[in-house]
Design an enzyme around this catalytic site. Structure first.
Site, PDB file in Angstrom:
ATOM      1  N   GLU A 141       1.709   3.773   3.083  1.00 42.30           N
ATOM      2  CA  GLU A 141       2.150   3.217   4.365  1.00 42.30           C
ATOM      3  C   GLU A 141       3.680   3.257   4.455  1.00 42.30           C
ATOM      4  OE1 GLU A 141      -0.035  -0.500   4.477  1.00 42.30           O
ATOM      5  OE2 GLU A 141      -1.928   0.572   4.223  1.00 42.30           O
ATOM      6  N   HIS A 150       2.176  -3.625   7.010  1.00 40.43           N
ATOM      7  CA  HIS A 150       1.164  -2.602   6.710  1.00 40.43           C
ATOM      8  C   HIS A 150       1.111  -1.597   7.851  1.00 40.43           C
ATOM      9  CE1 HIS A 150      -1.059  -4.334   3.206  1.00 40.43           C
ATOM     10  NE2 HIS A 150      -0.416  -5.426   3.605  1.00 40.43           N
ATOM     11  N   HIS A 167       0.865  -1.193   0.000  1.00 35.99           N
ATOM     12  CA  HIS A 167       0.000   0.000   0.000  1.00 35.99           C
ATOM     13  C   HIS A 167       0.895   1.234   0.000  1.00 35.99           C
ATOM     14  CE1 HIS A 167      -3.528  -2.494   1.726  1.00 35.99           C
ATOM     15  NE2 HIS A 167      -3.680  -2.295   0.432  1.00 35.99           N
ATOM     16  N   GLU A 209       0.224  -4.667  11.278  1.00 39.41           N
ATOM     17  CA  GLU A 209      -0.242  -3.289  11.095  1.00 39.41           C
ATOM     18  C   GLU A 209       0.524  -2.470  12.127  1.00 39.41           C
ATOM     19  OE1 GLU A 209      -2.376  -2.090   8.852  1.00 39.41           O
ATOM     20  OE2 GLU A 209      -3.430  -3.861   8.134  1.00 39.41           O
ATOM     21  N   ARG A 218      -3.192   4.782  -2.102  1.00 35.63           N
ATOM     22  CA  ARG A 218      -3.105   3.413  -1.571  1.00 35.63           C
ATOM     23  C   ARG A 218      -2.827   2.367  -2.652  1.00 35.63           C
ATOM     24  NH1 ARG A 218      -5.715  -0.033   2.414  1.00 35.63           N
ATOM     25  NH2 ARG A 218      -6.822  -1.795   1.504  1.00 35.63           N
TER      26      ARG A 218
END
Ligand code: 0X9
Ligand code: ZN
Length: 330
Positions: free
Chosen positions: A68, A214, A65, A290, A144
């Site tokens: 990020e 992520h 993405h 994440e 993204r």
């Protein structure tokens, strides 16, 4: 190249320049690989770190993405640590595994997100007088998806919905080209995900752990993403290993990570990279990290948090591998 640091975010050229520098500095332990080219023709480069032959493999996919940025900053920090750390735990994980690390998978989106301050000429008329003023727009910074057009109106597919594993299942991706979670017109429609899959297949027999980096939210997630009704065979082990990683992360600076399946903890997400790798065979342990934070700054995590985020992640990975070894995964 020498002033590459983890106190600022870097663009693709600087990251690739730094990779070259690493390859020159550590010719014994490192080698370069290219998984393929992006839609716009950029190379998607990776680094293999191997201290001895026939180690079990660890695959790290990062910055799939575009916005990020903390993920590629952490991936490059991981590379640096594996090659230079004085910590015996880190030295052990460097020596006992073959690392395949791709700092930026979505190169086109990443470059686009770096073109984030563009000055747009806005023409305004105030009481019959015309003014032209420059307005900064920050739109690109939050990009993204990939950069391949899929309709006359909208660009890109969500690469983390584009893998051929329960593609589009259970509403876990959108069929609308303008959506942020558009799965693409077919599985692997994006050259980036296809290249990743082909490369992964070529080494999958050796890979035991797949990590997808992520942000944000502070989660350690594992399969499945496409359903909440079915659990992976080794659910207990996946949970134990992630719990141990979360504990180690919390130990360092108190950062709290939540552990669970993608579908159970976050939302239904189909066609993700880590689920695909898990289902493809090879990696019996597959996780999506994440990273920081929990929404305070979100995707715009301040650069001064790169090092703490990377350090706690490194501790998490060390704990993860220790835990997986206890459970006889290696
Ligand atoms: O939605 C996503 O793709 C990820 N969250 S993010 O905010 N970084 O976009 C979560 C992906 C986890 N999904 C699977 N592994 N299936
Ligand atoms: Zn993401």
């Amino acid at each position: 190249r020498d002033d590459f640091s983890w106190t600022a975010y870097h663009n693709l050229d600087r990251i690739y320049g730094w990779l070259d520098h690493i390859l020159e500095t550590y010719p014994q332990e490192t080698s370069a690989f290219v998984i393929g080219k992006s839609f716009e023709g950029r190379e998607i480069r990776g680094l293999k770190i191997s201290y001895k032959p026939n180690n079990p493999g660890i695959f790290v996919e990062s910055n799939i993405h575009a916005r990020e940025w903390i993920t590629s900053a952490t991936a490059t920090y991981l590379i640096k640590a594996l090659l230079t750390s004085n910590d015996t735990n880190v030295q052990n994980i460097a020596r006992n595994f073959d690392w395949y690390i791709i700092p930026v998978v979505n190169v086109d989106g990443f470059v686009y997100s770096h073109q984030h301050v563009c000055l747009e000429l806005l023409e305004v008329t105030i009481q019959f007088q015309e003014y032209k003023i420059n307005v900064p727009i920050f739109q690109n910074r939050m990009w993204r998806k990939t950069r391949q057009p899929h309709s006359s109106l909208c660009i890109g597919a969500d690469p983390n919905r584009n893998f051929d594993s329960y593609w589009m299942a259970n509403g876990g991706a959108s069929s609308q080209p303008c959506s942020e979670t558009y799965g693409g017109p077919k599985p692997f429609s994006e050259p980036e995900t296809l290249a990743l899959a082909n490369f992964y297949r070529s080494i999958s027999r050796k890979v035991t752990l797949y990590l997808a980096f992520h942000s944000y939210g502070q989660y350690i997630l594992f399969p499945y993403g496409h359903t909440n009704k079915e659990a992976p065979k080794n659910l207990r082990d996946l949970t134990t290993v992630a719990d141990d990683a979360a504990k180690a992360i919390r130990n360092l600076y108190g950062t709290r990570y939540t552990v669970g399946t993608v579908a159970g903890t976050l939302y239904i997400a189909s066609g993700g990279g880590s689920d695909w790798a898990y289902n493809e065979g090879g990696a019996r342990l597959a996780y999506t990290f994440e990273f920081r934070d929990k929404g305070n700054t979100g995707f715009l995590l301040p650069a001064r948090q790169i090092i703490p985020n990377a350090e706690e992640t490194l501790d998490g990975i060390v704990a993860m591998l220790k835990s997986a070894k206890n459970l006889a995964y290696f």
